[in-house]
Motif scaffolding. Structure first.
Motif, PDB file in Angstrom:
ATOM      1  N   SER A 182      -1.049   3.771   7.335  1.00 36.91           N
ATOM      2  CA  SER A 182      -1.600   3.836   5.770  1.00 36.91           C
ATOM      3  C   SER A 182      -1.359   3.023   4.848  1.00 36.91           C
ATOM      4  O   SER A 182      -2.124   2.385   3.961  1.00 36.91           O
ATOM      5  N   VAL A 185      -2.866  -0.716   5.054  1.00 43.41           N
ATOM      6  CA  VAL A 185      -4.138  -0.509   4.580  1.00 43.41           C
ATOM      7  C   VAL A 185      -4.504  -0.070   3.315  1.00 43.41           C
ATOM      8  O   VAL A 185      -5.379  -0.990   2.767  1.00 43.41           O
ATOM      9  N   ILE A 644      -8.248   6.702   3.954  1.00 44.63           N
ATOM     10  CA  ILE A 644      -7.237   5.948   4.507  1.00 44.63           C
ATOM     11  C   ILE A 644      -5.792   6.696   4.590  1.00 44.63           C
ATOM     12  O   ILE A 644      -5.357   6.744   5.860  1.00 44.63           O
TER      13      ILE A 644
END
Length: 792
Positions: A182, A185, A644
């Motif tokens: 995560s 991103v 996310i």
């Protein structure tokens, strides 16, 4: 209060940053040691009959049962063959010499059909450890594990202690994987959202501070009461998610105020006065939602409550202290290291027009408010369809199937169930206290005659205490096993004796009963806290009630999808889990607390800006459109970033973590799109001025003590919008109720207005025109004085 706090942060910025640095250092060193100190398990109610059975058995007969189950098997040799028997007896002899081992039971010592597979190529041993509590037994198991392997045979290790150890290891691995997936991103998305590396890095800094600070807080709590290792999962999830949300909101408002020509210090003061107030209300609401988990006696849920509260509160405090201090130091450099993004180009006038209510989100709001009933009914029907599977939910307990398919404790459980006579590693235990052996025998016969019982045997006896082991077909977590527990508890015992029924199936029965008894109190606490805090924030009794109802809609849709996927087994192959045919109830309760807090978080973000516009204009329709325009992009970005964060957890091996992750993603998507963008404008359009209504006494209470977006009495939010909240009540000094309120609305409206050509046609409940631009501040203060007198 908030303006004062803004000034304090500006003056003490270096002190604040220094304290934050110390906290991060402590968290990164001492705080992360919490991983080795937290306990596993914690799913049982310590006061339940099943827990009391364990306590009484230990007191009267000594510790019974197996902590570890060691399964040895061979593809070619039988348990009678020397190449099988000799390695097993050699290994067992070594175990009995270990200080960690209290007893070992094998088929070779006392031949029992249940200990040998039907094809006679596998057998298992029951190992009881000497540790006095879960932590001690976990440590002993870690030291003992290498000694359990039998040379030349396949060795799989299961049992309760092994399950807890595997769950702890898997949880740690899941957290690491989620963060590795995560974080990159998140950083990319933050750069795309903010357009610069410096601004994009600040939310991650706040997130790291929230997580490390929560580790420190939970380790301190663990010194007072036991905390489950599963609290780490919620700390990472909630801490990072809320920190990114709050940082996004604060930074966006700071950039907006700074772009308006204010100095850095004044921009920070205005940011804390507005966005800071919103973050404060949101943080308290989410923390109180997590605090509702403390009502339950199960250490698992209480630990989630402790972890969630610590993460949310530290994220909130960091967003109100560390982040503003950092922004003071950075100033315009918060936009340094810009990344050229084509879609961010545009004239300043176009951006200003969008900010003033002329953008895409405002057009969506106006479209909804032109047809509010149609949107309201349509979205409600869609959410009802999503929630429908929840009506057939079936509850069950935790078992080894929450682990990955190749995890040793799960392999042991499934192989014993499929390959061995009796097929269970979790019998129902019945303790008979106060009866001699001859009085127990008829009771054993009555148990054996109960439908569903496949066998009863005496596993321990001392004096007038006897422990019986009752076997049954099927899974320990199934309905049949739980029904059998209820039958055995209703069965008359020997005269003068006390009978307690325990074991894993009994623990599931007690868990369901305990959760069901306390769930209404949890709901009352969450709803009550939300109603109180939102009233203090917005001065309305209507909006808090609407917020609670909206939260239930998005949560209901999420629960319906969770049942459809995890109970019914849809998408099991894609998500990599095994459907058990039921849902563990404590997972849903945890989801309820988290999702209720998150839904309220987005509601506060939106309504804060709507209230700000309402105080400025007194126009309900324009306020909703402008509020959604100002916050729509921020809420959508916050939702995407949180998705996310959550999505990383769905890649883990623990099925219950996948369930929570999927449920949260569904709820976030529904809440940030259907609810906030469609349902909220539709309902606020239909309610009109009644959005801001409160009985006279409450309105006066809010005027004096409410969490308004100004500390200046001359700019008090007792404006046309706020005072309107007090007027539709008899307390306003009118005997006619709503009719007199309508007359007051007409009298309180500005003398002239400029209608919005894109807005829906005005109604009697909603037709407060915007004030003219002529000395606006003086006219507003004059209306405020008039409105304040009416409210009083």
């Amino acid at each position: 209060m908030f303006a004062w706090w803004g000034r304090v942060v500006v003056r003490a910025r270096w002190v604040v940053l220094a304290v934050a640095g110390v906290l991060m250092a402590v968290g990164a060193t001492w705080g992360v040691g919490v991983f080795g100190e937290l306990s596993g398990g914690g799913f049982d109610d310590p006061t339940s009959e099943s827990s009391r059975t364990v306590q009484r058995v230990t007191a009267e007969l000594g510790r019974q049962g197996a902590d570890v189950i060691v399964l040895w098997s061979s593809d070619t040799a039988s348990v009678d063959d020397p190449e099988f028997r000799d390695p097993v007896t050699f290994t067992v002899a070594g175990l009995r010499q270990r200080a960690e081992v209290a007893a070992v039971t094998t088929w070779y010592d006392a031949p029992a059909p249940a200990l040998v597979a039907e094809n006679r190529r596998a057998t298992y041993a029951l190992v009881r450890l000497t540790g006095g509590d879960e932590d001690a037994r976990s440590a002993q198991f870690a030291a003992l594990r290498p000694a359990l392997d039998a040379p030349g045979l396949r060795t799989d290790v299961g049992g309760l202690v092994a399950f807890q150890a595997e769950a702890t290891t898997q949880s740690t691995e899941d957290i690491t994987r989620a963060e590795l997936l995560s974080m990159p991103v998140l950083l990319v998305l933050l750069v795309l959202i903010f357009g610069g590396l410096v601004a994009a890095g600040t939310p991650l800094l706040v997130g790291g501070l929230a997580i490390l600070g929560a580790f420190v807080a939970v380790r301190l709590v663990n010194m007072v009461t036991d905390v489950s290792i599963f609290a780490i999962n919620v700390i990472t999830l909630i801490g990072l998610g809320m920190a990114v949300d709050y940082a996004l909101f604060v930074i966006s408002r700071f950039r907006e105020e700074f772009a308006a020509g204010r100095t850095t210090a004044e921009a920070i003061r205005r940011t804390i006065l507005t966005a800071g107030r919103t973050v404060f209300v949101s943080g308290l609401t989410v923390a109180l939602a997590m605090a509702s988990l403390l009502i339950f006696p199960q250490p698992f849920l209480r630990s989630m409550g402790f972890g969630g509260m610590a993460a949310v509160l530290i994220a909130m405090l960091a967003a109100l202290t560390v982040l503003p201090a950092l922004l003071v130091v950075l100033g315009h450099r918060v936009d340094a290291v810009r990344v050229p993004l084509p879609w961010r180009r545009g004239t300043r006038g176009a951006r200003r027009a969008a900010g003033d209510g002329g953008g895409a989100w405002a057009r969506i709001a106006r479209s909804v408010m032109r047809r509010p009933t149609l949107y309201l009914v349509g979205v409600a029907v869609l959410l009802a369809v999503l929630a429908t599977p929840f009506l057939r939910i079936t509850f069950g307990g935790v078992d080894e199937r929450v682990l990955p398919a190749d995890a040793a404790p799960r392999v042991v459980s499934e192989r014993i169930s499929a390959e061995f006579p009796g097929g269970t590693i979790a019998p129902i235990e019945v303790l008979v206290s106060g009866a001699p052996a001859d009085a127990v025998r008829p009771f054993v016969d009555r148990i054996a005659a109960v439908p569903g019982v496949t066998g009863v045997q005496v596993t321990a006896a001392r004096g007038e205490s006897t422990l019986l082991s009752v076997s049954y077909p099927g899974e320990p977590t199934g309905d049949d096993a739980r029904d059998l527990v209820r039958v055995l508890r209703d069965l008359p015992g020997p005269d003068g004796a006390e009978v307690l029924v325990g074991g894993r199936p009994a623990a599931d029965v007690d868990l369901l009963g305990s959760l069901g008894d306390r769930l209404p109190w949890m709901a009352l606490l969450m709803a009550g806290a939300t109603l109180l805090l939102l009233f203090l924030a917005f001065g309305s009794v209507v909006l808090p009630i609407k917020a609670v109802l909206m939260n239930l809609l998005s949560i209901g849709a999420s629960f319906g999808v969770v049942v459809w996927i995890f109970q019914d087994g849809h998408l099991a192959g894609l998500l990599g889990f095994t459907s058990t045919g039921f849902i563990e109830p404590s997972n849903l309760i945890l989801m309820l607390a988290v999702l209720f807090g998150l839904a309220t978080d987005y509601e506060v973000f939106l309504l804060s800006r709507v209230r700000e516009e309402w105080d400025r204009t007194g126009d309900n329709t324009a306020s909703v459109a402008a509020g959604l325009q100002r916050t729509g992009r921020i809420i959508t970005a916050a939702a995407l970033l949180l998705i996310i964060v959550v999505a990383g957890f769905t890649t883990g091996g623990m099925a219950y973590i996948k369930l929570i992750g999927v449920g949260m993603i569904v709820a976030i998507v529904v809440d940030a799109t259907l609810v906030r963008a469609l349902l909220v404008p539709a309902t606020m359009r239909l309610l009109g001025r009644w959005n801001w209504w409160a009985p006279g006494p409450l309105a006066r209470l809010w005027a004096r003590y409410g969490l308004r977006e100004t500390d200046d009495p001359a700019e008090s939010s007792v404006t046309p919008g706020a005072s309107a909240s007090a007027v539709p009540s008899v307390a306003a000094g009118t005997p006619d109720g709503p009719a007199s309120a309508s007359a007051w609305f007409a009298a309180a409206a500005p003398a002239s207005s400029t209608p919005d050509p894109d807005a829906p046609a005005s109604t009697a409940a909603d037709a407060a025109p915007e004030p003219t631009a002529d000395p606006e501040a003086a006219a507003r203060r004059a209306r405020q004085r008039d409105n304040a007198r009416v409210a009083e």
